[in-house]
Motif scaffolding. Structure first.
Motif, PDB file in Angstrom:
ATOM      1  N   ALA A 174       0.819  -1.171  -0.013  1.00 40.38           N
ATOM      2  CA  ALA A 174      -0.216  -0.002   0.185  1.00 40.38           C
ATOM      3  C   ALA A 174       0.898   1.352   0.112  1.00 40.38           C
ATOM      4  CB  ALA A 174      -1.104   0.078   1.070  1.00 40.38           C
ATOM      5  N   MET A 175       2.093   1.228   0.141  1.00 42.53           N
ATOM      6  CA  MET A 175       3.049   2.358   0.474  1.00 42.53           C
ATOM      7  C   MET A 175       3.498   2.491  -0.910  1.00 42.53           C
ATOM      8  SD  MET A 175       2.837   3.859   3.399  1.00 42.53           S
ATOM      9  CE  MET A 175       0.790   3.388   3.324  1.00 42.53           C
ATOM     10  N   GLY A 176       3.366   1.597  -1.909  1.00 43.74           N
ATOM     11  CA  GLY A 176       3.758   2.073  -3.387  1.00 43.74           C
ATOM     12  C   GLY A 176       4.328   1.224  -4.407  1.00 43.74           C
ATOM     13  N   TRP A 177       5.178  -0.054  -4.065  1.00 40.80           N
ATOM     14  CA  TRP A 177       5.735  -0.802  -4.772  1.00 40.80           C
ATOM     15  C   TRP A 177       5.053  -1.347  -5.687  1.00 40.80           C
ATOM     16  CZ3 TRP A 177       4.619  -5.864  -5.050  1.00 40.80           C
ATOM     17  CH2 TRP A 177       4.525  -6.477  -3.936  1.00 40.80           C
ATOM     18  N   LEU A 178       3.760  -2.006  -5.174  1.00 37.96           N
ATOM     19  CA  LEU A 178       3.040  -2.446  -5.986  1.00 37.96           C
ATOM     20  C   LEU A 178       2.318  -1.605  -7.179  1.00 37.96           C
ATOM     21  CD1 LEU A 178       1.125  -5.129  -6.382  1.00 37.96           C
ATOM     22  CD2 LEU A 178      -0.568  -4.417  -5.053  1.00 37.96           C
ATOM     23  N   PHE A 179       2.080  -0.266  -6.817  1.00 42.29           N
ATOM     24  CA  PHE A 179       1.495   0.672  -7.775  1.00 42.29           C
ATOM     25  C   PHE A 179       2.641   0.701  -8.913  1.00 42.29           C
ATOM     26  CE2 PHE A 179      -1.875   3.850  -8.511  1.00 42.29           C
ATOM     27  CZ  PHE A 179      -1.037   4.452  -9.759  1.00 42.29           C
ATOM     28  N   ALA A 180       4.034   0.894  -8.449  1.00 41.28           N
ATOM     29  CA  ALA A 180       5.026   1.244  -9.307  1.00 41.28           C
ATOM     30  C   ALA A 180       5.171   0.104 -10.375  1.00 41.28           C
ATOM     31  CB  ALA A 180       6.413   1.403  -8.403  1.00 41.28           C
ATOM     32  N   VAL A 181       5.092  -1.427  -9.884  1.00 39.43           N
ATOM     33  CA  VAL A 181       5.305  -2.209 -10.588  1.00 39.43           C
ATOM     34  C   VAL A 181       3.997  -2.518 -11.778  1.00 39.43           C
ATOM     35  CG1 VAL A 181       5.190  -5.074 -10.639  1.00 39.43           C
ATOM     36  CG2 VAL A 181       6.588  -3.824  -9.077  1.00 39.43           C
ATOM     37  N   ALA A 182       2.908  -2.297 -11.217  1.00 40.53           N
ATOM     38  CA  ALA A 182       1.616  -2.055 -12.140  1.00 40.53           C
ATOM     39  C   ALA A 182       1.760  -1.185 -13.108  1.00 40.53           C
ATOM     40  CB  ALA A 182       0.389  -2.104 -11.026  1.00 40.53           C
TER      41      ALA A 182
ATOM     42  N   PRO B 185       8.540   9.791  -6.987  1.00 40.74           N
ATOM     43  CA  PRO B 185       7.243  10.541  -6.284  1.00 40.74           C
ATOM     44  C   PRO B 185       6.687   9.931  -5.278  1.00 40.74           C
ATOM     45  CG  PRO B 185       6.789   9.580  -8.575  1.00 40.74           C
ATOM     46  CD  PRO B 185       8.284   9.610  -8.338  1.00 40.74           C
ATOM     47  N   ILE B 186       6.955   8.633  -5.380  1.00 43.15           N
ATOM     48  CA  ILE B 186       6.425   7.765  -4.216  1.00 43.15           C
ATOM     49  C   ILE B 186       6.963   8.027  -3.046  1.00 43.15           C
ATOM     50  CG2 ILE B 186       6.149   5.423  -3.440  1.00 43.15           C
ATOM     51  CD1 ILE B 186       5.514   4.363  -6.066  1.00 43.15           C
ATOM     52  N   ALA B 187       8.480   8.116  -3.030  1.00 45.55           N
ATOM     53  CA  ALA B 187       9.315   8.519  -1.899  1.00 45.55           C
ATOM     54  C   ALA B 187       9.083   9.915  -1.500  1.00 45.55           C
ATOM     55  CB  ALA B 187      10.823   8.171  -2.127  1.00 45.55           C
ATOM     56  N   ILE B 188       8.837  10.739  -2.388  1.00 47.30           N
ATOM     57  CA  ILE B 188       8.593  12.274  -1.980  1.00 47.30           C
ATOM     58  C   ILE B 188       7.217  12.503  -1.167  1.00 47.30           C
ATOM     59  CG2 ILE B 188       8.099  14.595  -2.916  1.00 47.30           C
ATOM     60  CD1 ILE B 188      10.179  13.822  -5.091  1.00 47.30           C
TER      61      ILE B 188
ATOM     62  N   GLY C 221       0.664  13.194  -9.764  1.00 50.15           N
ATOM     63  CA  GLY C 221      -0.418  12.523  -9.171  1.00 50.15           C
ATOM     64  C   GLY C 221       0.091  11.466  -8.513  1.00 50.15           C
ATOM     65  N   LEU C 222       1.153  10.690  -8.929  1.00 56.07           N
ATOM     66  CA  LEU C 222       1.412   9.599  -7.995  1.00 56.07           C
ATOM     67  C   LEU C 222       2.065   9.937  -6.536  1.00 56.07           C
ATOM     68  CD1 LEU C 222       2.068   6.744  -7.964  1.00 56.07           C
ATOM     69  CD2 LEU C 222       4.060   7.019  -9.193  1.00 56.07           C
ATOM     70  N   ALA C 223       2.900  11.221  -6.641  1.00 57.41           N
ATOM     71  CA  ALA C 223       3.254  11.751  -5.298  1.00 57.41           C
ATOM     72  C   ALA C 223       2.172  11.916  -4.349  1.00 57.41           C
ATOM     73  CB  ALA C 223       4.124  12.865  -5.573  1.00 57.41           C
ATOM     74  N   PHE C 224       1.147  12.573  -5.083  1.00 52.21           N
ATOM     75  CA  PHE C 224      -0.150  12.938  -4.261  1.00 52.21           C
ATOM     76  C   PHE C 224      -0.783  11.836  -3.635  1.00 52.21           C
ATOM     77  CE2 PHE C 224      -4.735  14.297  -3.947  1.00 52.21           C
ATOM     78  CZ  PHE C 224      -4.555  15.376  -2.944  1.00 52.21           C
ATOM     79  N   TRP C 225      -0.946  10.615  -4.571  1.00 50.36           N
ATOM     80  CA  TRP C 225      -1.317   9.489  -4.121  1.00 50.36           C
ATOM     81  C   TRP C 225      -0.555   8.802  -2.965  1.00 50.36           C
ATOM     82  CZ3 TRP C 225       1.123   4.691  -4.070  1.00 50.36           C
ATOM     83  CH2 TRP C 225       0.405   3.749  -3.773  1.00 50.36           C
ATOM     84  N   SER C 226       0.768   8.928  -2.855  1.00 53.94           N
ATOM     85  CA  SER C 226       1.582   8.465  -1.902  1.00 53.94           C
ATOM     86  C   SER C 226       1.299   9.228  -0.734  1.00 53.94           C
ATOM     87  CB  SER C 226       3.147   8.464  -2.437  1.00 53.94           C
ATOM     88  OG  SER C 226       3.949   8.206  -1.211  1.00 53.94           O
ATOM     89  N   PHE C 227       1.166  10.687  -0.718  1.00 53.41           N
ATOM     90  CA  PHE C 227       1.123  11.297   0.610  1.00 53.41           C
ATOM     91  C   PHE C 227      -0.298  10.874   1.035  1.00 53.41           C
ATOM     92  CE2 PHE C 227      -1.196  15.083   2.104  1.00 53.41           C
ATOM     93  CZ  PHE C 227      -0.185  15.505   3.164  1.00 53.41           C
TER      94      PHE C 227
ATOM     95  N   MET D  76      13.254   2.866   3.650  1.00 51.02           N
ATOM     96  CA  MET D  76      12.188   2.657   2.812  1.00 51.02           C
ATOM     97  C   MET D  76      12.249   2.485   1.306  1.00 51.02           C
ATOM     98  SD  MET D  76       8.603   4.653   2.641  1.00 51.02           S
ATOM     99  CE  MET D  76       7.568   4.506   1.280  1.00 51.02           C
ATOM    100  N   LEU D  77      12.852   3.439   0.809  1.00 55.75           N
ATOM    101  CA  LEU D  77      13.020   3.781  -0.670  1.00 55.75           C
ATOM    102  C   LEU D  77      13.864   2.423  -1.215  1.00 55.75           C
ATOM    103  CD1 LEU D  77      12.759   5.165  -3.343  1.00 55.75           C
ATOM    104  CD2 LEU D  77      14.731   6.394  -2.568  1.00 55.75           C
ATOM    105  N   ALA D  78      14.908   1.890  -0.214  1.00 55.96           N
ATOM    106  CA  ALA D  78      15.563   1.107  -0.739  1.00 55.96           C
ATOM    107  C   ALA D  78      15.128  -0.338  -0.802  1.00 55.96           C
ATOM    108  CB  ALA D  78      17.084   0.835   0.393  1.00 55.96           C
ATOM    109  N   VAL D  79      14.121  -0.426   0.368  1.00 55.17           N
ATOM    110  CA  VAL D  79      13.334  -1.656   0.116  1.00 55.17           C
ATOM    111  C   VAL D  79      12.383  -1.736  -0.947  1.00 55.17           C
ATOM    112  CG1 VAL D  79      11.728  -3.110   1.637  1.00 55.17           C
ATOM    113  CG2 VAL D  79      13.596  -2.081   2.675  1.00 55.17           C
ATOM    114  N   ILE D  80      11.865  -0.659  -1.036  1.00 55.31           N
ATOM    115  CA  ILE D  80      10.619  -0.284  -2.238  1.00 55.31           C
ATOM    116  C   ILE D  80      11.488  -0.845  -3.410  1.00 55.31           C
ATOM    117  CG2 ILE D  80       9.298   1.112  -3.543  1.00 55.31           C
ATOM    118  CD1 ILE D  80       8.384   2.423  -1.339  1.00 55.31           C
ATOM    119  N   ALA D  81      12.576  -0.341  -3.888  1.00 53.05           N
ATOM    120  CA  ALA D  81      13.162  -0.399  -4.839  1.00 53.05           C
ATOM    121  C   ALA D  81      13.628  -1.936  -5.213  1.00 53.05           C
ATOM    122  CB  ALA D  81      14.427   0.507  -4.949  1.00 53.05           C
ATOM    123  N   ALA D  82      14.105  -2.441  -4.220  1.00 53.77           N
ATOM    124  CA  ALA D  82      14.385  -4.069  -4.259  1.00 53.77           C
ATOM    125  C   ALA D  82      13.227  -4.943  -4.435  1.00 53.77           C
ATOM    126  CB  ALA D  82      15.167  -4.442  -2.858  1.00 53.77           C
TER     127      ALA D  82
END
Length: 210
Positions: free
Chosen positions: A22-30, A47-50, A109-115, A165-171
């Protein structure tokens, strides 16, 4: 900063937030699979991290401002009740309210969604016990926090948490996009909603007994 444990807690929470789809990696992959682009996956992480970092920073700033005007006991009680209330809401209704963003969204839009996701899930509130421990480590005789001394600590905490968090999401995004694919997740899915609610509840309890 007399102990490393609060910092390890911040890093651990960063890893936990990064693992949560829910914090972003699934959206990035999709989004990457939808556009058939590895570059889109990597660009989406920014933008997810920001958005996540802005949410965390906002929450910590508000918490520190509250701590600067309340005595320590009242602050802990108020923060604990807020967090436990959010955990209770998440357990009862959280799964019914989703922030939806289409596959054609841009980086803004992705940054706003992440926020919005981080804020609605109370991500920043999970960091309160660790940040509070660091802020008060050298102020044992004082009953309130100082904005001037606490904000630099909060920024350092934000940097540690967001970096992990960013390192884990990227991995995770790399592994899923390059090798597993979204279909493989159907047989290996973990319900992070329940884990997240439990983590929020544990955070509130820690503040009550701290």
């Amino acid at each position: 900063m007399t102990t490393i444990w609060p910092w390890l807690s911040l890093a651990g929470l960063g890893a936990f937030h990064g693992l949560n789809p829910a914090m972003g990696w699934l959206f990035a992959v999709a989004l990457g699979l939808h556009r058939q682009s590895r570059r889109t996956v990597w660009l989406s992480l920014v933008p997810i991290a920001i958005g996540h970092a802005i949410s965390i920073a906002t929450a910590l700033t508000l918490v520190i401002a509250l701590g600067a005007v309340l005595d320590l006991h009242s602050f802990r009680l108020s923060a604990a009740l807020l967090i436990l209330g959010l955990a209770a809401y998440g357990a009862l209704y959280g799964h019914r309210h989703r922030v939806r963003v289409g596959m054609r969204t841009g980086m803004a839009g992705l940054a706003f969604w992440s926020f919005l996701m981080a804020t609605s899930h109370g991500a920043g509130l999970m960091l309160v016990p660790a940040v509070l421990s660091i802020c008060l480590a050298d102020r044992s005789g004082e009953l309130t926090m100082s904005m001037a001394s606490s904000l630099p600590v909060a920024l350092a905490a934000l940097a540690v948490h967001s970096g992990v968090m960013l390192a884990v999401i990227a991995a995770v995004a790399l592994v899923v996009f390059e090798w597993l694919g979204l279909a493989a997740l159907r047989s290996a899915w973990i319900n992070f909603d329940r884990l997240w609610t439990l983590a929020l509840g544990a955070t509130g309890i820690v503040l009550l007994v701290q």
